[in-house]
Write an enzyme that holds these catalytic residues in place. Structure first.
Site, PDB file in Angstrom:
ATOM      1  N   GLU A  47       0.861  -1.183   0.000  1.00 42.64           N
ATOM      2  CA  GLU A  47       0.000   0.000   0.000  1.00 42.64           C
ATOM      3  C   GLU A  47       0.896   1.231   0.000  1.00 42.64           C
ATOM      4  O   GLU A  47       1.790   1.358   0.835  1.00 42.64           O
ATOM      5  CB  GLU A  47      -0.911  -0.014   1.236  1.00 42.64           C
ATOM      6  CG  GLU A  47      -1.904   1.142   1.239  1.00 42.64           C
ATOM      7  CD  GLU A  47      -2.795   1.166   2.495  1.00 42.64           C
ATOM      8  OE1 GLU A  47      -2.951   0.122   3.143  1.00 42.64           O
ATOM      9  OE2 GLU A  47      -3.304   2.252   2.805  1.00 42.64           O
ATOM     10  N   ASP A  58      -5.403  10.240   9.515  1.00 43.62           N
ATOM     11  CA  ASP A  58      -4.114   9.728   9.966  1.00 43.62           C
ATOM     12  C   ASP A  58      -3.682  10.321  11.294  1.00 43.62           C
ATOM     13  O   ASP A  58      -3.872  11.503  11.558  1.00 43.62           O
ATOM     14  CB  ASP A  58      -3.038  10.006   8.902  1.00 43.62           C
ATOM     15  CG  ASP A  58      -3.181   9.076   7.714  1.00 43.62           C
ATOM     16  OD1 ASP A  58      -3.174   7.849   7.927  1.00 43.62           O
ATOM     17  OD2 ASP A  58      -3.324   9.575   6.577  1.00 43.62           O
TER      18      ASP A  58
END
Ligand SMILES: Cc1ncc(COP(=O)(O)O)c(C=O)c1O
Lengths: 257, 394
Positions: A47, A58
């Site tokens: 990824e 995040d």
């Protein structure tokens, strides 16, 4: 069926649990060496995070990595051009925020990803309801649309998401942004709910930090995604060899499950 | 059949105002957005809820706020200038209208805690105030830069029992405070409502906050009728996310009045921005050629935001409202002018709207025009900053 999904179904049928490490594109000048190391260490899918100035999903580790990468001038184009030099056949999946592809142009972005051998995309702020145009743009380019399912997603939405999700289903282990954690959170319940709606491979991410956790989770999931734990190591100065060793320890744990 | 456009009606099912708005959030937050939408629609048509909202704003919030004719400034400029006095509302700005509504809704949804972002600290103080009144827990996220610029507001929030969390990521201002509040909301969405402070964010926030601020415009339009002004030629408000502007525009959207929003020159999403997706919405954003969001720059923390609410983006696209930038220098002199001539020290945010009016009289605002200024907040929070800038310049 998109080619990514065909590959990942075959992988599952072979009895192997998928190991999906996450790397931030352009974090260091030699970032592809880390990707190569992970592939050597036994990763099944890579990824690739394409950094955005405002990574709302995040935690601090990936925020820091995104800022460093942006300061180095990383763009969607530079990430794709770097990726084109990879020689491995391990599938690549991109993760970025919607504004990056929205600004680039959806159709053009799908084409750019595909030309860089990226066969799947995770856009965590693109909700099912808003995803129609992007899904359409990906159709002709064989880029699989990977959707997240959260612990808060009810059965009804799980089914709707399962209907459009391709490649693998991303089961979020907890109600949190990316980061490190010590338990498996709600992963088991989320995986069971998705499993009841679809037979697509289901990978668990968000907070998977140790090989022990990965092993635990893989007793019911088809794979694990490891992000912040690796990115943290790289931010702290780990070499590609160090990363390869970490990946091997995850690989071993998964192979024993 | 001819179709009559009604401006500022409800967004469509996806929360779109034209091509702007929508919902771009983590899946984890989708259930909360849907729950909020349903709860808001129910509450907003429930006479009991509406009665409580209006009662609290009257008994606690200091509403209705007056419309004040600004006589000396009018004479100086050669226009008829009126101010809607949101500076006189409790906590010193329009922000109280929204937080009273949202905290009542929080309780109605059975949640016990609110989180909020704040720039200047006004929304944080207002949220802490409304939370204290209802006994809700309150945590406010504030950019580190702003906690320094607006130290007193940090202390106010703490006095009111709130926890203030300084945000040290990104530009360490309002944009990053929103990011952090959204990240936190994911972890506590079950018992916590995110009390967003402007007409931005994912659906239903832009619509809901506009509805909760529309009391400003509805009061003002009646007050101007009572003052025999009727429909003013122009309605002018400053725009950060755009909540005070949306609130006052709502009272005049379908009248002949020009609707004018004033942005900080360094945070002018209409002037400098292009369509993009941030903070849950598709709107106009200041961004670079790669879609990275740029930092806004403004003397006023409350306008230091690289985006604008999606309904404003739509009003700009349709031409119903106009948006113009004003630079920092003009803001300071406008603040001094209003203080000296009218005995009202405005917030730095509000002073942008004053500065634009002063600049435009005799140009796009013909002499003799009637103009309604939304005096969105009082300047007490800014006096220390203004003093140090003026002293440094002297
Ligand atoms: C007095 C005042 N006016 C305006 C604003 C800008 O917000 P909005 O554009 O949502 O009204 C703020 C924000 O802090 C404020 O304190």
């Amino acid at each position: 069926m998109k080619s990514l999904e065909t590959q990942l179904r075959t992988l599952r049928a072979s009895g192997r649990k998928a190991l999906v490490p996450y790397f931030v594109a352009g974090l260091t000048p030699d970032w592809l060496h880390y990707v190569d190391a992970a592939i050597h260490g036994g990763a099944d899918v890579i990824e690739i995070g394409i950094p955005f100035s405002d990574p709302m999903m995040d935690g601090v580790v990936i925020q820091e990595a995104a800022m460093r990468s942006l300061a180095r001038g990383t763009t969607l184009d530079s990430a794709c051009s770097d990726l084109r030099s990879l020689t491995s056949s391990v599938p690549l999946v991109a993760m970025t925020y919607y504004n990056i592809i929205h600004h680039y142009g959806l159709l053009k972005a799908a084409g750019a990803l595909r030309a860089a051998h990226v066969t799947g995309a995770i856009i965590p702020d693109l909700t099912l309801e808003e995803s129609g145009e992007w899904v359409h743009c990906c159709a002709s380019d064989d880029v699989a649309n990977i959707f997240l399912t959260a612990p808060s997603t009810d059965e009804d939405r799980v089914a709707k998401i399962a209907n459009v999700c391709e490649g693998f289903s991303y089961a979020s282990a907890r109600m949190a942004v990316t980061g490190k954690s010590t338990d498996e959170g709600d992963a088991h319940r989320v995986v069971d709910t998705i499993r009841a709606a679809t037979d697509i491979p289901i990978y668990v991410g968000i907070g998977i930090t140790t090989p022990g956790q990965a092993q635990e989770v893989s007793s019911y999931a088809d794979g694990v995604i490891v992000g912040s734990a690796l990115v943290q190591q790289i931010l702290s100065g780990a070499t590609p060899q160090d990363i390869e060793a970490t990946i091997r320890s995850f690989r071993q744990a998964l192979d024993q499950s | 059949m001819t179709r009559v456009d009604t401006f500022m009606s409800a967004p469509d099912d996806r929360g779109r105002f034209g091509e702007f708005g929508g919902r771009f959030v983590a899946e984890a937050l989708m259930p909360a957005c849907l729950e909020l939408e349903t709860a808001f629609i129910e509450a907003w048509s429930d006479p009991v809820f509406l009665d409580e909202y209006h009662t609290v704003l009257r008994e606690f919030g200091g509403r209705p706020t007056p419309v004040t004719p600004l006589r000396r400034l009018s004479a100086l400029l050669g226009i008829e200038l009126y101010a809607k006095r949101e500076d006189l509302a409790h906590t010193g700005s329009h922000k109280i209208n929204n937080v009273v509504g949202q905290t009542l809704l929080t309780k109605r949804m059975g949640k016990t805690r609110v989180i909020a972002e704040t720039g200047a600290g006004q929304h944080g103080v207002a949220t802490a105030t409304a939370a204290a009144r209802l006994g809700l827990d309150c945590t406010v996220y504030m950019g580190e830069v702003d906690t320094k610029r607006q130290e007193l507001n940090v202390f106010r929030m703490e006095l009111l029992g709130a926890t203030v969390v300084p945000v040290s990521s990104g530009s360490r201002t309002l944009k990053d405070a929103v990011n952090e509040a959204m990240r936190e909301w994911v972890t506590c969405v079950k018992d916590t409502h995110y009390c967003l402070g402007s007409v931005m964010g994912p659906h239903p926030f832009p619509w809901m906050v506009r509805e909760m601020q529309s009391i400003v415009g509805h009061e003002a339009s009646q007050q101007l009728v009572d003052l025999n002004v009727g429909t003013p030629d122009a309605v002018v408000a400053c725009v950060g996310g755009g909540s005070n502007a949306a609130g006052i525009f709502a009272g005049f959207a379908n009248s002949t009045a020009r609707l004018i929003g004033i942005e900080a020159a360094g945070g002018s999403a209409v002037g400098l921005g292009s369509p993009g997706v941030l903070h849950g919405m598709r709107s106009l954003l200041i961004q670079d050629e790669f879609g990275q969001i740029e930092e806004a720059h403004s003397i006023s923390a409350g306008l230091d935001y690289p985006g604008i609410g999606p309904e404003h983006a739509h009003l700009a696209a349709t031409g119903r409202a106009e948006y113009y930038p004003i630079g920092d220098e003009d803001v300071l002199s406008a603040l001094q002018l209003l203080s000296e001539m009218e005995g009202i020290i405005p917030a730095l945010e509000t002073a942008h709207a004053v500065a634009w009016i002063v600049q435009e009289v005799g140009k796009s605002i013909p002499r003799g025009s009637s103009v309604l200024l939304n005096l969105s907040g009082r300047g007490d929070k800014d006096v220390a900053q203004v003093r140090s800038i003026l002293r440094a310049g002297a």
